[in-house]
Motif scaffolding. Structure first.
Motif, short mmCIF file in Angstrom:
data_model
loop_
_atom_site.label_atom_id
_atom_site.label_comp_id
_atom_site.label_asym_id
_atom_site.label_seq_id
_atom_site.Cartn_x
_atom_site.Cartn_y
_atom_site.Cartn_z
N ALA A 3 0.93 -1.20 0.03
CA ALA A 3 0.02 -0.08 0.04
C ALA A 3 0.90 1.30 -0.02
O ALA A 3 1.83 1.37 0.96
CB ALA A 3 -0.95 0.01 1.15
N MET A 39 -3.59 1.05 -3.15
CA MET A 39 -3.13 -0.49 -3.12
C MET A 39 -2.24 -0.38 -4.36
O MET A 39 -2.57 0.05 -5.48
CB MET A 39 -4.25 -1.28 -3.23
CG MET A 39 -5.25 -1.39 -1.87
SD MET A 39 -4.17 -1.66 -0.55
CE MET A 39 -3.44 -3.33 -0.79
N ASN A 51 -0.41 -2.28 4.49
CA ASN A 51 -1.34 -3.62 4.42
C ASN A 51 -0.81 -4.50 5.15
O ASN A 51 -1.56 -5.58 5.32
CB ASN A 51 -1.31 -3.93 2.90
CG ASN A 51 -2.35 -4.98 2.44
OD1 ASN A 51 -3.31 -4.77 2.92
ND2 ASN A 51 -2.14 -5.96 1.72
N SER A 66 -2.63 -9.28 1.77
CA SER A 66 -1.39 -9.53 2.30
C SER A 66 -0.95 -10.95 2.24
O SER A 66 0.10 -11.52 1.79
CB SER A 66 -1.17 -9.05 3.77
OG SER A 66 0.10 -9.10 4.30
N LEU A 122 -10.35 -0.94 2.68
CA LEU A 122 -9.03 0.01 2.72
C LEU A 122 -9.74 1.32 3.18
O LEU A 122 -9.25 2.10 3.97
CB LEU A 122 -8.34 -0.02 1.52
CG LEU A 122 -7.17 1.47 1.48
CD1 LEU A 122 -6.17 1.51 2.41
CD2 LEU A 122 -6.65 1.37 0.06
#
Length: 497
Positions: A280, A290, A450, A459, A488
């Motif tokens: 990220a 991202m 992340n 991840s 997110l």
């Protein structure tokens, strides 16, 4: 009043007295700075200059008088991921340094430091959530993991904005600056990290190389490669060729064979971050995007997957079924038994497992993507208990902040030199080159946003693909991308309030 230290909910007093001799702590991910010093002044040409007057930083910290009350610390600590001393002096230099740190701080603030410890980070998390939800003023600080720990608590609006408190200098060297850069939103910072948490220096990922095997195969000096910025993924891959050997000649890849590499799954993130990537990306204005499906990201992941995919390249979990009964960690055993040229793992493995290894080994940073990359980068394991925070139900957060600052400062300036020199460089590193590599390894410790939150399980998906444990990453990520972006945005909205 003499500072006091109490331990409760802990089974570690006897275990850690012996274990702490093997612990490591190293400088946090920031450059070193000295205490402020006054300038020498000349009296006259016939007299020498006056002695330099040093200002003790601890004297500049606001002293909040706790009046003999308890300073309460909820902490995740286990035998392989420790965050505690033995509760008393026992003659072991590291343990005694940590103990004396707490005694000094107890004297400064007229408080008793009490640790409520949990071996299971999930148990700590559940208790903390329950207590905060009930409005209970139960702790002054919490020390636990980043993932499913302080990160989740911050997003759940359960922590105090540390950056708003007086008495703590978050830009100082004793706080991890990568953590700050990653977790500051709307000028608010709900969790910090650094050597105040003993486990902090278990968490960075290191790359181990068997020097005896490298010499037997006529390979280049790994030290020279690192120092000349030629330690890259391609170079690592080329050195791994022709290493695999079917030792028992049974035509089956099993735990009796010799391998190019052994590793943990989390090493997938370490290789990715070592290549200069971030899952990220945070812009200068605080926006987070991202980066996992960018073209460069996909190219690097595909390259890693192609290298790691063949079963004769790395020791994977599939080999556990072929390993001897009673061996709990065959991956470390493979490297220790000289059955693997490389070992990709947290530096924790070296401290706990490799100190009595027969073959000589090197400790290195993870390889760069290419020679044009400026720096080497080290992934900080977000599962390790390295996060420090103040629960929002703490009624004396302004008093807790300077205590944190004093603990962190002493950890960095008095405890670290002993641990750095006595434990890691003298007991784990095998030669002067590895000692230099250790400094390089800790120069750029990275906390990836992340890695703290694992949006949509992205991840975990990335690390598995990077080490060859899965296929078709592009399509797999596309199937969760909407969920990733949604999670997110939800986290960013909460952190920015």
């Amino acid at each position: 009043m003499k500072g006091e230290i109490f331990m409760c909910k802990s089974t570690y007093s006897k275990i850690l007295a012996a274990l702490l001799a093997t612990l490591i702590l190293l400088p946090s991910c920031a450059s070193t700075s000295d205490d402020s010093k006054s300038q020498d002044s000349s009296i006259d040409s016939a007299k020498s200059t006056e002695p330099t007057t040093e200002v003790n930083y601890l004297d500049t910290i606001s002293k909040k008088d706790f009046g003999g009350d308890t300073f309460r610390v909820y902490v995740n600590s286990a035998s392989d991921r420790p965050n505690l001393h033995a509760g008393e002096e026992n003659g072991e230099v590291i343990n005694d340094s940590m103990y004396n740190r707490d005694m000094t701080v107890g004297d400064m603030f007229k408080c008793k430091i009490e640790y409520t410890s949990y071996e299971d980070k999930n148990a700590l998390y559940k208790d903390v959530v329950r207590l905060i939800s009930a409005g209970d003023d139960f702790a002054d600080i919490i020390i636990t993991s980043l993932f499913e720990g302080v990160g989740t608590l911050a997003a759940s609006e359960m922590l105090v904005d540390i950056g708003s408190l007086d008495g703590i200098n978050i830009s100082a060297d004793w706080w991890c600056q990568s953590m700050n850069e990653t977790m500051i939103f709307n000028d608010k910072l709900y969790a910090v990290s650094g050597p105040m948490a003993l486990c902090y220096c278990y968490a960075p990922y290191a790359f181990f190389a068997n020097l005896d095997m490298a010499e037997d195969f006529g390979l280049e000096s790994v030290y020279d490669l690192v120092n000349s910025s030629k330690w890259t993924i391609d170079k690592m891959s080329s050195m791994m060729k022709d290493i695999y050997f079917d030792v028992n000649s049974n035509g089956v890849v099993d735990s009796e064979d010799r391998f190019p590499m052994t590793m943990t799954l989390e090493s997938g993130k370490a290789f990715y971050i070592g290549c200069g990537m971030r899952m990220a990306e945070k812009s200068t204005n605080g926006d987070v995007k991202m980066n996992i499906d960018s073209q460069k990201s996909i190219d690097i992941l595909d390259m890693l997957n192609a290298i790691m995919k063949p079963e004769e390249v790395i020791c994977t979990d599939k080999l556990a079924k072929t390993w001897a009964v009673g061996v709990s960690d065959y991956k470390t055993a493979m490297f220790k038994n000289s059955q693997a040229l490389f070992c990709a793992s947290p530096i924790q493995w070296g401290v706990l497992n490799f100190r009595d290894m027969n073959d000589d080994y090197a400790i290195l940073p993870y390889p760069k993507y290419d020679e044009a990359q400026d720096e080497y980068y080290s992934h900080l394991n977000s599962y390790f208990p390295v996060g420090v925070a103040i629960p929002k139900t703490c009624q004396r957060a302004e008093m807790a902040a300077p205590v944190m600052e004093a603990l962190a400062y002493i950890s960095y300036n008095e405890v670290l030199p002993k641990i750095h020199g006595v434990v890691l460089k003298e007991k784990v590193a095998r030669d002067e080159n590895s000692k230099d590599m250790i400094d390089l390894l800790y120069k750029n410790v990275i906390v990836d946003f992340n890695a703290v939150f694992n949006f949509g399980n992205s991840s975990t998906m990335l690390r598995e693909y990077a080490v060859g444990e899965s296929d078709n990453f592009v399509s797999a990520y596309a199937s969760i991308k909407t969920k990733v972006e949604t999670e997110l945005n939800e986290i960013l909205e909460k952190l920015s309030q």
